[in-house]
Design a protein around this motif. Structure first.
Motif, PDB file in Angstrom:
ATOM      1  N   CYS A 114      48.855  60.392  49.888  1.00 55.53           N
ATOM      2  CA  CYS A 114      48.808  59.451  48.784  1.00 55.53           C
ATOM      3  C   CYS A 114      47.151  58.693  48.645  1.00 55.53           C
ATOM      4  O   CYS A 114      46.958  57.415  48.790  1.00 55.53           O
TER       5      CYS A 114
ATOM      6  N   ASN B 146      54.875  63.945  60.812  1.00 57.61           N
ATOM      7  CA  ASN B 146      55.771  64.284  60.640  1.00 57.61           C
ATOM      8  C   ASN B 146      56.671  63.799  61.607  1.00 57.61           C
ATOM      9  O   ASN B 146      56.136  63.288  62.341  1.00 57.61           O
TER      10      ASN B 146
ATOM     11  N   ASP C 295      62.900  66.225  48.879  1.00 57.85           N
ATOM     12  CA  ASP C 295      61.845  65.182  47.707  1.00 57.85           C
ATOM     13  C   ASP C 295      62.738  64.382  47.118  1.00 57.85           C
ATOM     14  O   ASP C 295      62.543  63.425  46.272  1.00 57.85           O
TER      15      ASP C 295
ATOM     16  N   GLY D 281      49.808  57.715  53.367  1.00 61.21           N
ATOM     17  CA  GLY D 281      50.642  58.319  53.544  1.00 61.21           C
ATOM     18  C   GLY D 281      52.171  58.648  54.802  1.00 61.21           C
ATOM     19  O   GLY D 281      52.064  57.374  54.904  1.00 61.21           O
ATOM     20  N   LYS D 282      52.964  59.622  54.811  1.00 58.76           N
ATOM     21  CA  LYS D 282      53.169  59.458  55.871  1.00 58.76           C
ATOM     22  C   LYS D 282      53.072  60.760  57.138  1.00 58.76           C
ATOM     23  O   LYS D 282      52.641  61.841  57.237  1.00 58.76           O
TER      24      LYS D 282
ATOM     25  N   THR E 120      53.126  63.911  54.009  1.00 57.78           N
ATOM     26  CA  THR E 120      52.679  63.176  52.622  1.00 57.78           C
ATOM     27  C   THR E 120      50.701  62.342  52.108  1.00 57.78           C
ATOM     28  O   THR E 120      50.680  62.145  52.929  1.00 57.78           O
TER      29      THR E 120
ATOM     30  N   VAL F 110      56.817  56.858  47.354  1.00 51.69           N
ATOM     31  CA  VAL F 110      56.536  58.005  48.365  1.00 51.69           C
ATOM     32  C   VAL F 110      57.526  58.620  48.974  1.00 51.69           C
ATOM     33  O   VAL F 110      58.515  58.381  49.925  1.00 51.69           O
ATOM     34  N   ARG F 111      57.539  59.687  48.903  1.00 52.59           N
ATOM     35  CA  ARG F 111      58.243  60.856  49.417  1.00 52.59           C
ATOM     36  C   ARG F 111      58.595  60.155  51.243  1.00 52.59           C
ATOM     37  O   ARG F 111      57.673  60.209  51.751  1.00 52.59           O
ATOM     38  N   THR F 112      60.333  60.221  51.511  1.00 49.10           N
ATOM     39  CA  THR F 112      60.524  59.821  52.608  1.00 49.10           C
ATOM     40  C   THR F 112      61.539  61.179  53.102  1.00 49.10           C
ATOM     41  O   THR F 112      62.954  60.668  52.717  1.00 49.10           O
ATOM     42  N   THR F 113      61.418  62.082  53.247  1.00 45.64           N
ATOM     43  CA  THR F 113      61.919  63.232  53.733  1.00 45.64           C
ATOM     44  C   THR F 113      62.990  63.273  55.228  1.00 45.64           C
ATOM     45  O   THR F 113      64.032  64.175  55.246  1.00 45.64           O
TER      46      THR F 113
ATOM     47  N   ASP G  77      57.829  59.272  58.649  1.00 47.53           N
ATOM     48  CA  ASP G  77      58.659  60.041  58.214  1.00 47.53           C
ATOM     49  C   ASP G  77      59.969  59.599  57.530  1.00 47.53           C
ATOM     50  O   ASP G  77      60.411  60.534  57.020  1.00 47.53           O
TER      51      ASP G  77
END
Length: 485
Positions: free
Chosen positions: A60, A136, A111, A133-134, A58, A100-103, A93
């Protein structure tokens, strides 16, 4: 005015992104460079390199540039910058980041956008870091190979057919490629150390509580910790100085302030003459390590002797460590992810299901036995460090392996039954409660990075950083960059 060619611009960006974070921080404080320039260079590096490595999942960029502009305005107004002012970081992440998306690498959270920063992110941002960002992770950070069904596999920048390790594999690969200046990570069974070793960077698993965690559903557990990664030991210490220190929200937080690790306040350079070093390639015959790994590390023992250390072949008695780790890990997995298994088994990878179900088979006596063995192990290692200052051993039992595999199925012909078996050199150390530093220690004949694991007594982070710094300065393996043009 002569236009800047793409090649010249790329070279300018690379000159920025590979500067030590300490130097960039100094330049930002003195306004020799702007946060806009630093963040823009790192975003350009992500755009250029990430499609080949898949480390940052991700990005940003617009938000990061807005934060960089605010950081520059803050300096222009005479503000006092924090120690990480203007430095770009892509967070792991599995670490919650507000907005900020954290999966967690899981379809359950594909989402998910948190409304808060967890403590490790909160501390970095309070110190002036800018979120770009994040990075992997394997699903729920399970395993030392970074792949998941949401984003795919992170590959090794030194050989893109190989694994970047895990679970902080995206963080380490991004560091090696210059995509961010510093990296946060976590480590239960080697997730800071293994990817550091695979990517020729530095990773520190601190003693439990050194870096407090919040929110944390199992706040008294000491199995998993959070900590820093960087391209050199000094930058690792810089980030530790921000992450460490007491917090009333963590019941196991160490009271000592993080400032004791700040390399600008107290240099890490130390005379190692007389240091008592134990070296073990196999922990008294209990481990099988690839010959290439052992040969690479054995060749560096002379460096410690040249630095004035007394090096002896020895290791603590870690009997029971395997049972302790696997029992407590299974208990943690069932506690944290059992409800997800009940909700939809198909959304979990088989190794996570296996670990949860192992937790469900545990009994009270199983946990009691593990805790007794855990305590006995702590004291045997404590006594061992009355004879030695540090222990050296391999970080990983293998060099970076085929990225198409979930895990190495054998080590020089010895079959590895589960996705945990090949990680014993890291996770046996996890259950000792000792700090452990992974430092670049050379390359195999085929050019794959190998790290040495420097272990010290409980709460002796400063010592392992000092030893790591001396070894790093003497060998300079960490300065070898990936072959990415």
């Amino acid at each position: 005015m002569v236009a800047c060619t793409p090649e010249k611009e790329r070279a300018m960006h690379e000159e920025i992104v590979y500067r030590p974070a300490r130097e960039l921080a100094r330049m930002l404080r003195k306004r020799e460079i702007s946060a806009r320039e630093v963040v823009a260079a790192h975003l350009a590096r992500i755009e250029e390199v990430n499609p080949r490595i898949n480390a940052v999942v991700t990005v940003c960029g617009e938000r990061a540039m807005e934060e960089a502009a605010a950081a520059d305005d803050f300096m222009a107004s005479g503000g006092t910058p924090g120690p990480l002012h203007g430095l770009p970081i892509a967070h792991k992440d599995t670490h919650a980041t507000a907005g900020v998306r954290t999966t967690f690498g899981s379809p359950f959270f594909a989402d998910h956008v948190p409304d808060h920063d967890e403590l490790i992110v909160e501390r970095m941002r309070a110190a002036g870091a800018i979120t770009i960002g994040k990075t992997n992770v394997p699903e729920f950070a399970a395993g030392s190979h970074t792949f998941n069904t949401l984003f795919g596999t992170t590959v090794n920048p030194y050989d893109t057919s190989r694994s970047a390790g895990g679970s902080s594999g995206g963080a380490a690969a991004a560091l090696a490629c210059g995509m961010h200046a510093l990296a946060d990570g976590s480590d239960m069974g080697g997730s800071l150390r293994n990817p550091a070793s695979f990517n020729n960077v530095v990773g520190l698993r601190p003693s439990p509580g050194r870096v407090p965690a919040h929110p944390e559903p199992l706040g008294w557990s000491t199995l998993s910790v959070q900590g820093p990664m960087a391209r050199d030991v000094g930058d690792t210490a810089l980030l530790l100085s921000v992450l460490a220190g007491p917090d009333s929200r963590s019941p196991i937080a160490v009271a000592e302030p993080g400032s004791v690790f700040d390399p600008s306040a107290g240099p890490l350079d130390r005379e190692l003459s007389g240091l008592r070093v134990a070296w073990s390639p196999d922990l008294n015959g209990a481990l099988t390590c690839e010959r290439a790994v052992v040969e690479t590390l054995t060749a560096q023992l002379g460096t410690f002797s040249d630095l004035g250390c007394t090096v002896e072949l020895d290791a603590p008695d870690l009997s029971g460590a395997d049972e302790v780790f696997r029992t407590l890990r299974a208990w943690v997995f069932e506690s944290n992810f059992g409800a997800l298994l009940d909700a939809d088994r198909s959304k979990l990878k088989p190794s996570v299901v296996w670990n949860i179900e192992a937790g469900r088979r545990l009994t009270g006596p199983d946990l009691a036995r593990a805790e007794r063995l855990h305590t006995e192990l702590f004291h045997r290692v404590r006594v061992f460090f009355e004879r030695y200052d540090v222990l050296l051993l391999p970080v990983s039992q293998v060099a970076p392996f085929d990225a198409a595999q979930e895990y190495p199925t054998d080590i020089d012909g010895q079959v590895q039954q589960t996705y945990l078996d090949w990680m014993r050199s890291a996770y046996w150390i996890s259950v000792t409660g000792c700090p452990a530093l992974s430092v670049p220690a050379g390359f195999t004949e085929s050019g794959l990075p190998v790290g040495v694991q420097i272990v010290g007594p409980h709460l002796a982070e400063r010592r392992v950083l000092e030893v790591g710094r001396a070894f790093e300065a003497a060998t300079r393996f960490g300065e070898r960059r990936p072959p990415l043009s």
